[in-house]
Structure formats: structure tokens, C-alpha cells
Write a protein that holds these residues in place. Structure first.
Motif, short mmCIF file in Angstrom:
data_model
loop_
_atom_site.label_atom_id
_atom_site.label_comp_id
_atom_site.label_asym_id
_atom_site.label_seq_id
_atom_site.Cartn_x
_atom_site.Cartn_y
_atom_site.Cartn_z
N ALA A 153 0.83 -1.20 0.00
CA ALA A 153 0.00 0.00 0.00
C ALA A 153 0.87 1.25 0.00
O ALA A 153 0.57 2.24 -0.70
N GLU A 154 1.97 1.24 0.78
CA GLU A 154 2.90 2.38 0.76
C GLU A 154 3.55 2.53 -0.61
O GLU A 154 3.77 3.65 -1.10
N GLY A 155 3.84 1.35 -1.25
CA GLY A 155 4.41 1.42 -2.60
C GLY A 155 3.44 2.04 -3.58
O GLY A 155 3.84 2.85 -4.44
N LEU A 156 2.15 1.69 -3.48
CA LEU A 156 1.16 2.31 -4.35
C LEU A 156 1.02 3.80 -4.06
O LEU A 156 0.89 4.62 -4.99
N ALA A 157 1.04 4.15 -2.77
CA ALA A 157 0.88 5.57 -2.41
C ALA A 157 2.05 6.41 -2.91
O ALA A 157 1.88 7.57 -3.31
N GLU A 158 3.25 5.82 -2.89
CA GLU A 158 4.43 6.57 -3.32
C GLU A 158 4.72 6.41 -4.80
O GLU A 158 5.72 6.94 -5.31
N CYS A 159 3.84 5.65 -5.50
CA CYS A 159 3.98 5.45 -6.95
C CYS A 159 5.38 4.96 -7.32
O CYS A 159 6.08 5.54 -8.18
N ILE A 160 5.81 3.87 -6.61
CA ILE A 160 7.13 3.30 -6.89
C ILE A 160 7.17 2.79 -8.33
O ILE A 160 8.17 2.97 -9.05
#
Length: 287
Positions: A153-160
Motif C-alpha cells: 500500500a505504501e508502494g502504491l501511495a508513493e507510486c514506486i
């Protein structure tokens, strides 16, 4: 010598004189006294024997009853009154026998109840231990899905990853892990089945290689964050019969432990080997 004398005149007019020695009378008295003494001694001896026999006849049942009560006090219910009789002592003995039988029955029921109570206590203790172990295992197993969901979810939020394929993969991992958590919560809701030994193992045929690959794929992000290299040889499908959800929990538990405690070269190796009719899965980590 002393003599006893008697004289006088008879009705016929004749005179008479009687005289005899006192010593003869004394001897007769002595002999008579000796005879009476022996008769008395013999009578006393006979009376003593009769009294002894009568007292023995009375005291023997009492002694048997005393011994019987002693053995009953020591929980020896095989002791029985055997002298019999219709008098009061015989009736008392019969009452002792009935009391012994009733006590044996009551003691047997008490032991049975105590045994059942002990089993209930052990069962309750076992249930408490199972509850604690189950809750501990579930709380431990929930950490990995939560960490994966949080990481992706953090990866999606930070648009990795900006490409749609990566985002879809992230979303699939989150949904998959959320599904695992949902199944774990359902298990918590059916905890009573586990407590009473009613947990059912659903045997089904599945590809264990695919199962392991899916778990490793979902853990790629966590492994990359920790700088861990996960190694597993490519293998053809290996089909097994087992409870797929339980096997998934077991492997996830091993792999998450390996991931949390990896050290040195930070390498995790997963191996799957066929051993006869069984399949052995092992997880190794450096450190």
C-alpha cells in the motif's frame, strides 16, 4: 481321749449307755470337709470352663466385628462377617455386611465421579492451552499479511512503479493477503471447533510449487526492503494431498521467521524434495 456319752432309760424300762470317741467324729468331719473342698474346687473349675466357653462364644463375634470395622476403615471392602447367628450380634454382623456393600458402591461412584472431574479439569486445561497457542499462532501469522499489505500500500501511495502491470500486481498481493487475514479471522470466530477437537482438515489436491511461488512473489517487496536474496530452483508442478490453507499457514510461518531473522549474507533458500510418497519442504536462512 475325749468321748461323747449319752445314757438314760428307755420306755421299756431298760437303761442304756452310749459312748464313742470324739476323734472318730473329727476324722469323719475332716474327711467330709476334704470331700466338700474338692467338690467345690471341681465345681469352680467346671464353672470357669463354662464361663470361658460362654464368654468366648459371645466375644468371638465381637472380636470379628472389631476386625471387620478396622478393615473397613482401611477401605478393605472384601471383609465380611461370617459367623452368622440370629441373635443381636448376628444381626449387627449382617448390618456391617450391608454397610460394607453400600460403602463399596458409594466409593466406586465417588472414584468414577472424581475420575470424570479430573478428565474435565484436564480437558479445560487443554482447551485453555490450545486457545492460548492458537491465539499466539494467529497473532504471529497475521503479522506477515499486515506487513505485506502495509508495504505494498505504501508502494502504491508513493507510486514506486508507474506501469499498470505493477500496480495491478501490488493490488493483487494486497487483496490476496487481505483474503488470508479474512480466513484467519473466520478461524478465530470458529475457535470452539478447535477447542473441542472438531477442527476439520479439508484434504484436497493442489500444486505445492505454485503455492510456494505465490507466497514468495507476495514477499518480494519485503525481501527487497531488507536486502534479502530468496533462492528456489525452478520445478515442475508437484501435486500433493493436504489442507491447502493450513499448509500455506505453515510455510508462511517458516518463511516469515526466516525473513525476520536472516543475517550475514542475507540469503534464504527454499527447497522442495520428493521422498517416496511424501514431499519435504525446507526453508534455510543465513544467520
Amino acid at each position: 481321749q475325749e468321748f461323747l456319752e449319752m445314757w438314760g432309760v428307755l420306755d421299756s424300762g431298760y437303761s442304756f449307755l452310749m459312748r464313742f470317741s470324739v476323734e472318730g467324729v473329727a476324722e469323719d468331719v475332716r474327711v467330709s470337709n476334704e470331700f466338700v473342698k474338692y467338690i467345690c474346687l471341681a465345681g469352680m473349675a467346671l464353672a470357669a470352663v463354662i464361663i470361658w466357653l460362654i464368654s468366648r462364644h459371645v466375644t468371638q463375634p465381637l472380636h470379628e466385628l472389631t476386625e471387620l470395622s478396622k478393615r473397613m476403615a482401611e477401605l478393605d471392602f472384601d471383609a465380611k462377617y461370617t459367623s452368622g447367628g440370629s441373635n443381636e450380634i448376628g444381626q449387627l454382623g449382617e448390618h456391617f455386611n450391608r454397610m460394607s456393600e453400600n460403602l463399596e458402591k458409594a466409593y466406586s461412584e465417588l472414584l468414577t465421579a472424581n475420575n470424570e472431574l479430573q478428565k474435565d479439569i484436564e480437558k479445560k486445561q487443554k482447551i485453555d492451552d490450545m486457545r492460548k497457542e492458537f491465539l499466539s499462532n494467529v497473532s504471529h501469522e497475521l503479522k506477515t499479511p499486515i506487513a505485506l499489505i502495509q508495504g505494498y500500500a505504501e508502494g502504491l501511495a508513493e507510486c514506486i512503479n508507474d506501469d499498470e502491470e505493477s500496480r495491478n500486481f501490488y493490488c493483487e498481493v494486497i487483496m490476496d493477503e487481505a483474503g488470508k487475514m479474512n480466513r484467519m479471522v473466520k478461524k478465530l470466530l470458529t475457535l470452539n471447533q478447535l477447542e473441542f477437537g472438531d477442527q476439520k482438515v479439508v484434504m484436497e489436491r493442489f500444486d505445492i510449487i505454485a503455492l510456494i511461488d505465490s507466497i514468495l512473489s507476495a514477499s518480494v517487496l519485503m525481501a527487497e526492503q531488507k536486502g534479502v536474496t530468496v533462492r528456489m530452483d525452478k520445478m515442475d508442478p508437484v501435486y500433493v494431498w493436504a489442507d491447502e490453507f493450513d499448509i500455506e499457514e505453515v510455510f508462511t510461518n517458516y518463511f516469515s521467521n526466516a525473513l525476520n531473522h536472516v543475517d550475514f549474507e542475507k540469503v534464504i533458500e527454499v527447497k522442495v524434495r520428493k521422498e517416496g510418497t511424501k514431499v519435504r519442504v525446507s526453508v534455510f536462512n543465513t544467520g
